[in-house]
Design a protein around this motif. Sequence first.
Motif, mmCIF file in Angstrom:
data_model
loop_
_atom_site.group_PDB
_atom_site.id
_atom_site.type_symbol
_atom_site.label_atom_id
_atom_site.label_comp_id
_atom_site.label_asym_id
_atom_site.label_seq_id
_atom_site.Cartn_x
_atom_site.Cartn_y
_atom_site.Cartn_z
ATOM 1 N N LEU A 41 0.815 -1.205 0.000
ATOM 2 C CA LEU A 41 0.000 0.000 0.000
ATOM 3 C C LEU A 41 0.854 1.262 0.000
ATOM 4 N N GLY A 42 0.241 2.370 -0.381
ATOM 5 C CA GLY A 42 0.915 3.653 -0.366
ATOM 6 C C GLY A 42 1.087 4.180 1.050
ATOM 7 N N GLY A 43 1.815 5.279 1.154
ATOM 8 C CA GLY A 43 2.015 5.905 2.451
ATOM 9 C C GLY A 43 2.961 5.165 3.370
ATOM 10 N N ALA A 44 3.785 4.266 2.822
ATOM 11 C CA ALA A 44 4.686 3.472 3.668
ATOM 12 C C ALA A 44 5.746 4.337 4.333
ATOM 13 N N LEU A 45 6.087 5.453 3.705
ATOM 14 C CA LEU A 45 7.099 6.344 4.256
ATOM 15 C C LEU A 45 6.413 7.559 4.873
ATOM 16 N N ASN A 46 6.373 7.574 6.186
ATOM 17 C CA ASN A 46 5.714 8.636 6.927
ATOM 18 C C ASN A 46 6.577 9.018 8.124
ATOM 19 N N GLU A 47 6.128 9.987 8.887
ATOM 20 C CA GLU A 47 6.925 10.469 10.014
ATOM 21 C C GLU A 47 7.229 9.354 11.006
ATOM 22 N N GLN A 48 6.276 8.456 11.225
ATOM 23 C CA GLN A 48 6.475 7.382 12.180
ATOM 24 C C GLN A 48 7.472 6.345 11.668
ATOM 25 N N SER A 49 7.290 5.905 10.404
ATOM 26 C CA SER A 49 8.173 4.866 9.878
ATOM 27 C C SER A 49 9.603 5.364 9.703
ATOM 28 N N LEU A 50 9.778 6.663 9.445
ATOM 29 C CA LEU A 50 11.122 7.206 9.286
ATOM 30 C C LEU A 50 11.940 7.136 10.571
ATOM 31 N N LYS A 51 11.240 7.065 11.715
ATOM 32 C CA LYS A 51 11.952 6.997 12.991
ATOM 33 C C LYS A 51 12.686 5.666 13.163
ATOM 34 N N GLU A 78 19.637 2.077 3.529
ATOM 35 C CA GLU A 78 20.384 3.096 2.799
ATOM 36 C C GLU A 78 19.663 3.540 1.534
ATOM 37 N N ILE A 79 18.843 2.648 0.971
ATOM 38 C CA ILE A 79 18.124 2.925 -0.271
ATOM 39 C C ILE A 79 16.667 2.517 -0.098
ATOM 40 N N VAL A 80 15.761 3.313 -0.634
ATOM 41 C CA VAL A 80 14.346 2.930 -0.737
ATOM 42 C C VAL A 80 14.008 2.849 -2.212
ATOM 43 N N CYS A 81 13.584 1.657 -2.653
ATOM 44 C CA CYS A 81 13.304 1.448 -4.075
ATOM 45 C C CYS A 81 12.277 0.326 -4.189
ATOM 46 N N GLY A 82 11.004 0.697 -4.376
ATOM 47 C CA GLY A 82 9.957 -0.313 -4.409
ATOM 48 C C GLY A 82 8.854 0.022 -5.382
ATOM 49 N N ALA A 83 7.895 -0.896 -5.509
ATOM 50 C CA ALA A 83 6.860 -0.801 -6.534
ATOM 51 C C ALA A 83 5.586 -0.105 -6.092
ATOM 52 N N ALA A 84 5.398 0.105 -4.792
ATOM 53 C CA ALA A 84 4.140 0.689 -4.311
ATOM 54 C C ALA A 84 3.950 2.097 -4.862
ATOM 55 N N ASN A 85 2.706 2.443 -5.139
ATOM 56 C CA ASN A 85 2.381 3.802 -5.562
ATOM 57 C C ASN A 85 2.279 4.721 -4.350
ATOM 58 N N ASN A 86 2.590 5.996 -4.539
ATOM 59 C CA ASN A 86 2.391 7.020 -3.509
ATOM 60 C C ASN A 86 3.029 6.625 -2.178
ATOM 61 N N GLN A 87 4.302 6.269 -2.231
ATOM 62 C CA GLN A 87 5.001 5.806 -1.028
ATOM 63 C C GLN A 87 5.184 6.907 0.005
ATOM 64 N N LEU A 88 5.297 8.140 -0.435
ATOM 65 C CA LEU A 88 5.500 9.255 0.489
ATOM 66 C C LEU A 88 4.156 9.731 1.023
ATOM 67 N N ALA A 89 3.991 9.668 2.343
ATOM 68 C CA ALA A 89 2.723 10.079 2.944
ATOM 69 C C ALA A 89 2.450 11.554 2.716
ATOM 70 N N GLU A 90 3.510 12.346 2.592
ATOM 71 C CA GLU A 90 3.389 13.773 2.288
ATOM 72 C C GLU A 90 4.667 14.219 1.577
ATOM 73 N N PRO A 91 4.604 15.281 0.800
ATOM 74 C CA PRO A 91 5.766 15.694 0.011
ATOM 75 C C PRO A 91 7.021 15.950 0.844
ATOM 76 N N GLY A 92 6.862 16.455 2.061
ATOM 77 C CA GLY A 92 8.008 16.776 2.894
ATOM 78 C C GLY A 92 8.855 15.579 3.283
ATOM 79 N N ILE A 93 8.317 14.368 3.141
ATOM 80 C CA ILE A 93 9.072 13.162 3.479
ATOM 81 C C ILE A 93 10.287 13.012 2.566
ATOM 82 N N ALA A 94 10.185 13.469 1.320
ATOM 83 C CA ALA A 94 11.319 13.388 0.395
ATOM 84 C C ALA A 94 12.503 14.188 0.927
ATOM 85 N N LEU A 95 12.239 15.361 1.488
ATOM 86 C CA LEU A 95 13.298 16.182 2.062
ATOM 87 C C LEU A 95 13.893 15.525 3.299
ATOM 88 N N GLU A 96 13.048 14.905 4.107
ATOM 89 C CA GLU A 96 13.531 14.247 5.317
ATOM 90 C C GLU A 96 14.417 13.049 4.980
#
Length: 355
Positions: free
Chosen positions: A238-248, A253-271
């Motif tokens: 599912l999407g949203g796998a990368l969020n403030e909670q999971s980033l903790k 070292e690398i995130v590379c997967g097939a799920a759509n919309n992995q970033l819960a919000e645009p700011g996660i890319a900067l984090e």
Amino acid sequence: MSIFDESGHEQVVFCHDPDSGLRAIIAIYSTALGPALGGTRFYPYASEDEALRDVLHLSEGMAYKNAIAGLDHGGGKAVIWGDPAIDKSEALLRAYGRFVESLHGRYVTACDVGTYVEDMDQVARETRHVSGRSPEAGGAGDSSILTAFGVFQAMRAAARHRWGTEDLAGKTVGIAGLGKVGRHLIPHLTEAGANIVACDVSDAARAWTYEHFPNVKLVADADELIASGLHVYAPCALGGALNEQSLKTLDAEIVCGAANNQLAEPGIALELDRTGVLYCPDYVVNSGGVIQVADEYDGAFDFDRAKRRTEQIFATTARILERAKGEGTTPVAAADAIAEERMAAVGRLQRVRLF
């Protein structure tokens, strides 16, 4: 919401057939590169507004995905509002097909969440503008094989960027989701000599993996997976796998997967960038599927040709990561810029009059 003020879409079509129960929305974000291509999602949305927001977001994403994949297609998407387990029927799918046909090729549909090749076969009985059909109906069939192949190519490119070699031997890769794409990714990683850790919410998927790939270490859930000391994390569910909670707790070292919309919000890319995690934009990584359906729609499907085109995801990913590094920006920003540049440059040709 105001579609005119907020979306920037070319066309949004509401489709209603009371007799079959069809309630659908087709959104065309852009036809700058050609007919808008994107799947049909069949989902029990909580409200009409939620369905509208989803189709607008997904269709915009398809414009960028098709552009970065080098396809001569713009971006579109459709959603059917309902429970596919209850509401799906031949009459509903064929009614939907007639609405697609009414757009005269401005939108080309295919499979997405809640729709399958057999559904596209039904839709195709009413419209020519459909892809992702079964081989029996002259289509290419399941697109997850090339999607997984494309993920593997992007993963190799990311490895070269991070470690100076595309060799994944001895690297630990965590796959979240053992559905069609996740399970097709396992043979590529096994052959490459990677150590594989995986999880899935389905008992059946875990049992299948244990039976066919005993080399895969299965863990309880995604929380345990991302804290497993991974070299590469591959979200394939599912999407949203990368969020403030999971980033903790993310230890990769690398995130590379097939799920759509992995970033819960645009700011996660900067984090991710700030913490040194190399993120490969999902719409680039998972574009093997749309490359396949485009190959089917544009002519007689040829698997080898589509595979060669999918292999180019390696070069595309490498180009994006190098540009992000050179410009001091995130891979998401670099990918978006490349897609926008192609849409502007090639789309401009439509203003050249042909006689």
